[in-house]
Write a protein that holds these residues in place. Structure first.
Motif, PDB file in Angstrom:
ATOM      1  N   MET A   1       8.383  15.988   1.249  1.00  0.00           N
ATOM      2  CA  MET A   1       8.625  15.253  -0.002  1.00  0.00           C
ATOM      3  C   MET A   1       8.283  13.781   0.194  1.00  0.00           C
ATOM      4  SD  MET A   1      12.145  15.051  -2.226  1.00  0.00           S
ATOM      5  CE  MET A   1      12.211  14.119  -3.751  1.00  0.00           C
ATOM      6  N   ALA A   2       7.536  13.236  -0.748  1.00  0.00           N
ATOM      7  CA  ALA A   2       7.122  11.841  -0.640  1.00  0.00           C
ATOM      8  C   ALA A   2       8.319  10.905  -0.712  1.00  0.00           C
ATOM      9  CB  ALA A   2       6.134  11.512  -1.756  1.00  0.00           C
ATOM     10  N   LYS A   3       8.303   9.888   0.130  1.00  0.00           N
ATOM     11  CA  LYS A   3       9.371   8.909   0.102  1.00  0.00           C
ATOM     12  C   LYS A   3       9.059   7.863  -0.956  1.00  0.00           C
ATOM     13  CE  LYS A   3      10.435   9.592   5.003  1.00  0.00           C
ATOM     14  NZ  LYS A   3      10.537   8.941   6.328  1.00  0.00           N
ATOM     15  N   LYS A   4      10.094   7.241  -1.480  1.00  0.00           N
ATOM     16  CA  LYS A   4       9.893   6.296  -2.572  1.00  0.00           C
ATOM     17  C   LYS A   4       9.260   4.997  -2.081  1.00  0.00           C
ATOM     18  CE  LYS A   4      14.429   4.027  -2.350  1.00  0.00           C
ATOM     19  NZ  LYS A   4      15.643   3.645  -3.117  1.00  0.00           N
ATOM     20  N   GLU A   5       8.567   4.338  -2.991  1.00  0.00           N
ATOM     21  CA  GLU A   5       7.964   3.054  -2.687  1.00  0.00           C
ATOM     22  C   GLU A   5       9.030   1.988  -2.500  1.00  0.00           C
ATOM     23  OE1 GLU A   5       3.935   3.537  -5.424  1.00  0.00           O
ATOM     24  OE2 GLU A   5       5.328   1.904  -5.786  1.00  0.00           O
ATOM     25  N   LEU A   6       8.676   0.992  -1.707  1.00  0.00           N
ATOM     26  CA  LEU A   6       9.569  -0.156  -1.548  1.00  0.00           C
ATOM     27  C   LEU A   6       9.618  -0.945  -2.850  1.00  0.00           C
ATOM     28  CD1 LEU A   6       8.340  -1.452   1.925  1.00  0.00           C
ATOM     29  CD2 LEU A   6      10.264   0.072   1.466  1.00  0.00           C
ATOM     30  N   LYS A   7      10.809  -1.274  -3.297  1.00  0.00           N
ATOM     31  CA  LYS A   7      10.965  -2.046  -4.536  1.00  0.00           C
ATOM     32  C   LYS A   7      11.718  -3.354  -4.333  1.00  0.00           C
ATOM     33  CE  LYS A   7      10.834   1.987  -7.626  1.00  0.00           C
ATOM     34  NZ  LYS A   7       9.504   1.638  -8.157  1.00  0.00           N
ATOM     35  N   THR A   8      12.552  -3.398  -3.314  1.00  0.00           N
ATOM     36  CA  THR A   8      13.399  -4.569  -3.109  1.00  0.00           C
ATOM     37  C   THR A   8      13.419  -4.960  -1.637  1.00  0.00           C
ATOM     38  OG1 THR A   8      15.417  -3.287  -2.683  1.00  0.00           O
ATOM     39  CG2 THR A   8      14.896  -3.787  -4.998  1.00  0.00           C
ATOM     40  N   ARG A  21       8.486   7.032  17.912  1.00  0.00           N
ATOM     41  CA  ARG A  21       7.171   6.877  17.293  1.00  0.00           C
ATOM     42  C   ARG A  21       6.087   6.888  18.363  1.00  0.00           C
ATOM     43  NH1 ARG A  21       6.187   4.466  12.160  1.00  0.00           N
ATOM     44  NH2 ARG A  21       3.947   4.206  11.801  1.00  0.00           N
ATOM     45  N   LEU A  22       5.041   7.705  18.162  1.00  0.00           N
ATOM     46  CA  LEU A  22       3.988   7.844  19.162  1.00  0.00           C
ATOM     47  C   LEU A  22       2.990   6.694  19.114  1.00  0.00           C
ATOM     48  CD1 LEU A  22       2.645   9.599  21.345  1.00  0.00           C
ATOM     49  CD2 LEU A  22       1.397  10.767  19.514  1.00  0.00           C
ATOM     50  N   LEU A  23       2.470   6.380  17.904  1.00  0.00           N
ATOM     51  CA  LEU A  23       1.498   5.311  17.736  1.00  0.00           C
ATOM     52  C   LEU A  23       2.032   4.277  16.752  1.00  0.00           C
ATOM     53  CD1 LEU A  23      -1.822   7.385  17.439  1.00  0.00           C
ATOM     54  CD2 LEU A  23      -0.951   6.183  19.448  1.00  0.00           C
ATOM     55  N   TYR A  24       1.510   3.068  16.849  1.00  0.00           N
ATOM     56  CA  TYR A  24       1.982   1.984  15.992  1.00  0.00           C
ATOM     57  C   TYR A  24       1.226   1.898  14.663  1.00  0.00           C
ATOM     58  CZ  TYR A  24       4.255   0.498  20.305  1.00  0.00           C
ATOM     59  OH  TYR A  24       5.006   0.455  21.439  1.00  0.00           O
ATOM     60  N   SER A  25       0.230   2.738  14.494  1.00  0.00           N
ATOM     61  CA  SER A  25      -0.531   2.726  13.245  1.00  0.00           C
ATOM     62  C   SER A  25       0.283   3.354  12.117  1.00  0.00           C
ATOM     63  CB  SER A  25      -1.835   3.502  13.428  1.00  0.00           C
ATOM     64  OG  SER A  25      -1.571   4.787  13.978  1.00  0.00           O
ATOM     65  N   ALA A  26       0.008   2.898  10.900  1.00  0.00           N
ATOM     66  CA  ALA A  26       0.692   3.434   9.734  1.00  0.00           C
ATOM     67  C   ALA A  26       0.125   4.801   9.375  1.00  0.00           C
ATOM     68  CB  ALA A  26       0.530   2.491   8.548  1.00  0.00           C
ATOM     69  N   ASN A  27       1.000   5.735   8.988  1.00  0.00           N
ATOM     70  CA  ASN A  27       0.504   7.011   8.489  1.00  0.00           C
ATOM     71  C   ASN A  27       0.293   6.923   6.979  1.00  0.00           C
ATOM     72  OD1 ASN A  27       3.037   7.574   7.154  1.00  0.00           O
ATOM     73  ND2 ASN A  27       3.867   8.261   9.116  1.00  0.00           N
ATOM     74  N   HIS A  28      -0.255   7.958   6.397  1.00  0.00           N
ATOM     75  CA  HIS A  28      -0.580   7.926   4.970  1.00  0.00           C
ATOM     76  C   HIS A  28       0.645   7.647   4.114  1.00  0.00           C
ATOM     77  CE1 HIS A  28      -4.396  10.604   5.639  1.00  0.00           C
ATOM     78  NE2 HIS A  28      -4.387   9.518   6.367  1.00  0.00           N
ATOM     79  N   GLU A  29       1.760   8.284   4.438  1.00  0.00           N
ATOM     80  CA  GLU A  29       2.972   8.123   3.641  1.00  0.00           C
ATOM     81  C   GLU A  29       3.493   6.689   3.715  1.00  0.00           C
ATOM     82  OE1 GLU A  29       5.188   9.031   0.775  1.00  0.00           O
ATOM     83  OE2 GLU A  29       3.992  10.655   1.641  1.00  0.00           O
TER      84      GLU A  29
END
Length: 346
Positions: A1-8, A21-29
């Motif tokens: 399930m997609a997590k909500k966008e940051l709003k605040t 966390r394995l890598l420091y790169s951002a994933n798609h989500e």
């Protein structure tokens, strides 16, 4: 399930990085959540919500700082596909002029403004790589060029770079995911490490010929142990017509691949009846080196750091209309900049 966008800002504070966390790169989500955006866009979103301006309708122009090949458009469209926006732009792979508007977005600013950082970054980096690739293809004047640049970048973005290089015109790429994203078959032979481990180039060549599928070109690296011309003839005499080509990747410590070396190998192959064997060159290849080598008998080039290390072509996003009224920051002309090349993309 997609997590909500940051709003605040509270959402930002509540986010915690997983300890495993394995890598420091951002994933798609994480990108879709807004975790790769600049913090000031979260502050903007929170303030607009508090001022009851969350549904302010805007038109924004994204323009380029330099000329080149536009890439990264498809990723921008993917980020915006679930937003209530309209998008016009140039098609990916289009040539763009300096200061040209490449994308135009219409919608509620608070709905898509959070993605400004990600959108500009995707366009800037991808366009820089695509443009460098186009420079190589132009210099090669029809001679095939492959991208071998993944080892020079973080693995999270290497596939983006190699896909962008293909958008820019190169014929293929060695990175598996990068090539697959561009609907190409990954291209490459074997590394020096295999030949060093086995201990003999001819033994590797014979194993390659025996083990690889019939449709896989027999191109053998020939600069590991012996003189390149000597090794080339050893391989050609053994594999004969099954040998598609040899790859020269002579290190800079020995002067790199020179026009004289290529001419000698081409002549020796032809004299020995192996005129069907192609010569593929890699190692520090740039457009200038392509120009010096292409007429010496080279049948293909592998380019790495010139493409992967290309400077990004910076992009800027400006609000040009708010609630139907033309506007702009000082120094810019109010209202969307006319560009008849823009087509509806979303």
């Amino acid at each position: 399930m997609a997590k909500k966008e940051l709003k605040t800002l509270q959402d930002v504070e509540n986010f915690k990085v997983d300890e495993d966390r394995l890598l420091y790169s951002a994933n798609h989500e994480e990108i879709r959540q807004g975790l790769t955006t600049d913090i000031y866009f979260i502050k903007t979103r929170e303030i607009l919500n508090n001022l009851d301006l969350a549904e302010t309708e805007v038109v924004v122009d994204i323009f380029t700082s330099g000329a080149g090949v536009l890439a990264g458009v498809n990723e921008v469209l993917n980020l915006l596909q679930e937003k209530d926006v309209k998008v016009w732009g140039l098609q990916e792979g289009s040539m763009m002029e300096k200061k040209e508007v490449v994308l135009r977005i219409e919608g509620d600013y608070n709905d898509f403004g959070i993605f400004e950082t990600a959108m500009l970054g995707a366009l800037a980096s991808s366009s820089g790589w695509a443009t460098a690739a186009a420079n190589c293809k132009e210099a090669a004047a029809g001679t095939p060029v492959l991208c071998f640049g993944s080892r020079h970048l973080h693995p999270a973005v290497a596939p983006v770079m190699e896909r962008s290089a293909i958008i820019g015109g190169v014929n293929g790429a060695s990175c598996i995911l990068g090539a697959k994203l561009a609907e190409k078959i990954p291209s490459g032979t074997v590394p020096h490490s295999l030949i060093l481990t086995v201990g003999d180039t001819l033994k590797v060549a014979k194993a390659y010929d025996e083990i690889m599928p019939d449709g896989e070109p027999r191109t053998i690296l020939v600069d590991t142990f012996k003189d390149e011309a000597e090794e080339t003839l050893r391989i050609a005499d053994e594999l004969k017509e099954r040998l598609d080509g040899v790859r020269l990747d002579t290190p800079s410590e020995r002067g790199g691949v020179t026009p004289g070396m290529v001419k000698e190998i081409r002549a020796r192959l032809d004299q020995a009846g192996h005129d069907y064997v192609n010569i593929f060159v890699s190692g520090g290849i740039t457009p200038d080196r392509i120009l010096k080598l292409k007429d010496c008998g080279v049948d293909g080039f592998g380019v790495g750091s010139y493409i992967s290390g290309a400077e990004a072509i910076n992009m800027t996003m400006d609000i040009k209309k708010i609630n139907g009224e033309h506007i702009a920051k000082r120094g810019r002309i109010p209202g969307p900049t006319k560009n008849n090349r823009l087509k509806r993309l979303l």
